[in-house]
Design a protein around this motif. Structure first.
Motif, PDB file in Angstrom:
ATOM      1  N   VAL A 112       0.912  -0.794  -0.134  1.00 20.12           N
ATOM      2  CA  VAL A 112      -0.037  -0.111   0.078  1.00 20.12           C
ATOM      3  C   VAL A 112       0.567   0.841  -0.091  1.00 20.12           C
ATOM      4  CG1 VAL A 112      -1.661   1.941   1.930  1.00 20.12           C
ATOM      5  CG2 VAL A 112      -2.235  -1.245   1.307  1.00 20.12           C
ATOM      6  N   ASP A 125       6.641   0.920  16.546  1.00 19.10           N
ATOM      7  CA  ASP A 125       5.466   0.058  17.736  1.00 19.10           C
ATOM      8  C   ASP A 125       6.018   1.296  19.028  1.00 19.10           C
ATOM      9  OD1 ASP A 125       4.091  -2.707  16.477  1.00 19.10           O
ATOM     10  OD2 ASP A 125       6.549  -3.712  17.128  1.00 19.10           O
ATOM     11  N   THR A 161      -5.269   3.605   6.913  1.00 25.99           N
ATOM     12  CA  THR A 161      -6.075   3.118   6.152  1.00 25.99           C
ATOM     13  C   THR A 161      -7.085   1.680   7.213  1.00 25.99           C
ATOM     14  OG1 THR A 161      -4.430   1.269   5.679  1.00 25.99           O
ATOM     15  CG2 THR A 161      -4.524   3.517   4.682  1.00 25.99           C
ATOM     16  N   ILE A 183      -2.918  -9.762   8.799  1.00 20.53           N
ATOM     17  CA  ILE A 183      -3.966  -8.829   8.959  1.00 20.53           C
ATOM     18  C   ILE A 183      -4.673  -9.647   7.969  1.00 20.53           C
ATOM     19  CG2 ILE A 183      -4.439  -6.632   9.202  1.00 20.53           C
ATOM     20  CD1 ILE A 183      -2.027  -6.681  10.720  1.00 20.53           C
ATOM     21  N   THR A 197      -6.505   0.768  -1.959  1.00 23.34           N
ATOM     22  CA  THR A 197      -5.938   1.603  -0.948  1.00 23.34           C
ATOM     23  C   THR A 197      -5.688   3.129  -0.946  1.00 23.34           C
ATOM     24  OG1 THR A 197      -5.645  -1.286  -0.007  1.00 23.34           O
ATOM     25  CG2 THR A 197      -5.643   0.691   0.905  1.00 23.34           C
TER      26      THR A 197
HETATM   27  P1  NDP Z   1       2.866  -5.231   3.883  1.00 24.06           P
HETATM   28  O1  NDP Z   1       3.050  -5.769   5.282  1.00 24.06           O
HETATM   29  O2  NDP Z   1       2.771  -4.951   1.725  1.00 24.06           O
HETATM   30  O3  NDP Z   1       3.047  -3.440   4.504  1.00 24.06           O
HETATM   31  C1  NDP Z   1       2.930  -2.944   6.427  1.00 24.06           C
HETATM   32  C2  NDP Z   1       4.741  -2.381   5.928  1.00 24.06           C
HETATM   33  O4  NDP Z   1       4.572  -1.913   7.236  1.00 24.06           O
HETATM   34  C3  NDP Z   1       6.129  -2.929   5.859  1.00 24.06           C
HETATM   35  O5  NDP Z   1       6.656  -2.426   4.530  1.00 24.06           O
HETATM   36  C4  NDP Z   1       6.153  -3.141   6.964  1.00 24.06           C
HETATM   37  O6  NDP Z   1       7.867  -3.401   7.524  1.00 24.06           O
HETATM   38  C5  NDP Z   1       5.824  -2.134   7.374  1.00 24.06           C
HETATM   39  N1  NDP Z   1       5.762  -1.709   9.705  1.00 24.06           N
HETATM   40  C6  NDP Z   1       5.173  -3.722   9.933  1.00 24.06           C
HETATM   41  N2  NDP Z   1       5.922  -3.021  11.565  1.00 24.06           N
HETATM   42  C7  NDP Z   1       6.530  -1.983  11.522  1.00 24.06           C
HETATM   43  C8  NDP Z   1       7.085  -1.108  12.616  1.00 24.06           C
HETATM   44  N3  NDP Z   1       6.722  -1.978  14.404  1.00 24.06           N
HETATM   45  N4  NDP Z   1       7.914  -0.239  12.123  1.00 24.06           N
HETATM   46  C9  NDP Z   1       7.939  -0.103  11.368  1.00 24.06           C
HETATM   47  N5  NDP Z   1       7.518  -0.252  10.528  1.00 24.06           N
HETATM   48  C10 NDP Z   1       6.411  -1.336  10.609  1.00 24.06           C
HETATM   49  O7  NDP Z   1       1.060  -4.407   4.040  1.00 24.06           O
HETATM   50  P2  NDP Z   1       0.015  -3.397   3.350  1.00 24.06           P
HETATM   51  O8  NDP Z   1       0.617  -2.563   2.298  1.00 24.06           O
HETATM   52  O9  NDP Z   1      -1.178  -4.825   2.615  1.00 24.06           O
HETATM   53  O10 NDP Z   1      -0.969  -3.133   4.096  1.00 24.06           O
HETATM   54  C11 NDP Z   1      -0.625  -1.602   5.352  1.00 24.06           C
HETATM   55  C12 NDP Z   1      -1.527  -1.644   5.218  1.00 24.06           C
HETATM   56  O11 NDP Z   1      -2.814  -1.313   4.802  1.00 24.06           O
HETATM   57  C13 NDP Z   1      -2.155  -2.301   6.235  1.00 24.06           C
HETATM   58  O12 NDP Z   1      -2.823  -1.573   8.318  1.00 24.06           O
HETATM   59  C14 NDP Z   1      -3.925  -3.119   6.416  1.00 24.06           C
HETATM   60  O13 NDP Z   1      -4.839  -3.777   6.745  1.00 24.06           O
HETATM   61  C15 NDP Z   1      -3.904  -1.731   5.202  1.00 24.06           C
HETATM   62  N6  NDP Z   1      -4.954  -2.197   3.759  1.00 24.06           N
HETATM   63  C16 NDP Z   1      -5.997  -1.711   4.379  1.00 24.06           C
HETATM   64  C17 NDP Z   1      -7.264  -1.605   2.886  1.00 24.06           C
HETATM   65  C18 NDP Z   1      -8.340  -0.554   3.571  1.00 24.06           C
HETATM   66  O14 NDP Z   1      -9.456  -0.760   2.208  1.00 24.06           O
HETATM   67  N7  NDP Z   1      -8.938   0.036   4.126  1.00 24.06           N
HETATM   68  C19 NDP Z   1      -6.792  -2.628   2.549  1.00 24.06           C
HETATM   69  C20 NDP Z   1      -5.671  -2.845   2.168  1.00 24.06           C
HETATM   70  C21 NDP Z   1      -4.424  -2.799   3.472  1.00 24.06           C
HETATM   71  P3  NDP Z   1       8.925  -4.491   6.956  1.00 24.06           P
HETATM   72  O15 NDP Z   1       8.843  -4.803   5.412  1.00 24.06           O
HETATM   73  O16 NDP Z   1      10.093  -4.153   7.195  1.00 24.06           O
HETATM   74  O17 NDP Z   1       8.230  -5.396   7.573  1.00 24.06           O
END
Ligand code: NDP
Length: 399
Positions: A12, A61, A104, A185, A345
């Protein structure tokens, strides 16, 4: 000032970064932070270092780390597209540093798959007192579906009574089993018991047990299953005239078979298990072996269709409308190297950020999308890649 700090560098975030980078009139400067800095650097190279001017490693976090980063960057707004677990620490950091906030997906505790706004709504007074705004759930569903509902209520009805949100992915990524956004998720969400609102109370169903075969424009008939989805909670609160509100999502037989097997062998559990001297969470391990949703874009064909059926009363007559968007996976890949679920998204998150920064939607407090006037947001959906249609139709649902 329209400097933004985007947190998260996944599927996203890739879309949010690239769409914001294209729009210099709304976003003067973009900063990008995530847990793994190499992912930020990759996105920076793709979007251009003249637009994404800073990349940072942050563990979101930890509210103190986020607050330090905000002090360094001094953004007007933080766009949180990391995971729902980080919502509260990032909101805390925004409060501490005096910066607006957008996400989101609603907060959920890591050790309990519980989808509700209570934790974030509890920040209402604190954001208000500081003159800051937090906008919750600014993706497609939640997000655009909330705005579709507000738009229907404003322009088509005197009172809305029945709401059915439908989410169809009619695409094919060619993998045996993959999720379209963060697997952890996504699987937590769909393995929950179903829940819908009727006659003033919530009703529960077994997971993926209630099915309707719905005909989606430009996709066709697809089996659609009743799920709980977080926007139902805010929509029934903000539209108290609703007698019933439900959410449906399509799943193919192959997807459901894989999911059943994974559940039956315990791989979707969030209870830690002992493995070779350390505790691991089966679902977190499963995530590590499943395809990264961001990698699905190449060769993904077909369309999504997400929309909102609304039935209500206008001038004493009952009628139903369907507002929806079709989004083509291949077209999204050509534009920003993403599949349509990330795109649908990321684009609304970018638009909602632009609405806040320009003052169209700017009000101290914690808000859901349907609480603002929908019209300019709907215009921008047409302008920035998510055109929508409205049809007056027969409701496909039984009473
Ligand atoms: P991804 O898993 O592809 O990306 C999540 C990102 O967050 C990664 O880059 C990850 O880092 C980072 N991250 C995770 N934990 C931490 C942390 N503690 N500190 C800093 N960065 C962190 O997820 P998506 O892109 O698919 O989804 C992103 C968000 O969008 C989610 O919350 C999801 O629920 C939401 N979403 C909402 C939708 C809507 O229509 N409203 C539909 C789809 C998704 P790393 O790469 O190091 O793990």
């Amino acid at each position: 000032m329209s400097r933004v700090l985007i947190i998260g560098a996944g599927g996203v975030a890739g879309v949010v970064v690239k769409k914001c980078a294209m729009l210099t009139e709304y976003f003067s400067e973009i900063h990008l932070a995530s847990r793994t800095i190499s992912k930020c650097e990759k996105l920076q190279a793709e979007a251009g270092a003249d637009r994404v001017v800073g990349v940072y490693a942050v563990d979101a976090d930890d509210a103190n780390q986020v607050a330090d980063l905000i002090r360094q960057v001094e953004p007007a707004l933080v766009i949180n597209v990391a995971l729902p677990y980080q919502d509260l620490p990032i909101m805390d950091a925004c409060l501490e540093t005096g910066v607006h906030y957008l996400d989101t997906a609603n907060y959920e505790p890591k050790d309990e798959a519980k989808f509700e706004y209570s934790w974030q709504w509890a920040y209402q007074e604190r954001f208000k007192e500081k003159g800051l705004m937090a906008l919750l759930g600014a993706g497609f569903d939640p997000g655009v579906t909330n705005v579709f509902t507000a738009y229907a209520a404003k322009h088509y009805f005197d009172e809305i009574h029945y709401l059915d949100i439908v989410d169809c992915n009619g695409g094919d990524h060619g993998q045996a089993f993959a999720t379209n956004f963060n697997p952890e998720i996504n699987i937590r969400e769909i393995t929950q018991r179903g829940r819908y609102w009727q006659d003033g109370e919530w009703h529960e169903t077994d997971p993926i047990s209630v099915r309707e075969d719905l005909d989606y424009p430009n996709v066709g008939v697809r089996p659609s299953y009743l799920l709980f989805h977080e926007e139902l909670e805010s929509l029934v609160k903000h539209f108290p005239s609703l007698k019933r509100a439900r959410f449906w999502m399509t799943f193919g037989e192959q997807y459901l078979t894989h999911l059943r097997v994974l559940e039956n062998v315990g791989m979707t559990s969030i209870e830690p298990v002992e493995f070779q001297g350390q505790k691991i969470v089966p679902l977190e391990f499963l995530k590590a072996v499943l395809p990264n949703p961001g990698s699905l874009a190449e060769g993904y064909t077909g369309m999504t269709c997400i929309g909102t059926y609304v039935t209500g009363i206008k001038d004493g007559q009952e009628k139903t409308i369907f507002i929806y968007n079709n989004c083509d996976h291949a077209q999204c890949n050509r534009e920003v190297g993403a599949q349509a679920v990330s795109y649908t998204t990321g684009v609304p998150a970018m638009i909602a950020a632009s609405m806040m920064l320009q003052g169209h939607w700017m009000k101290p407090g914690v808000w859901n999308m349907e609480q603002f006037d929908p019209d300019e947001f709907m215009n921008r959906l047409n302008q920035y890649g998510l055109p929508w249609q409205v049809e007056e139709c027969e409701s496909p649902f039984k009473r």
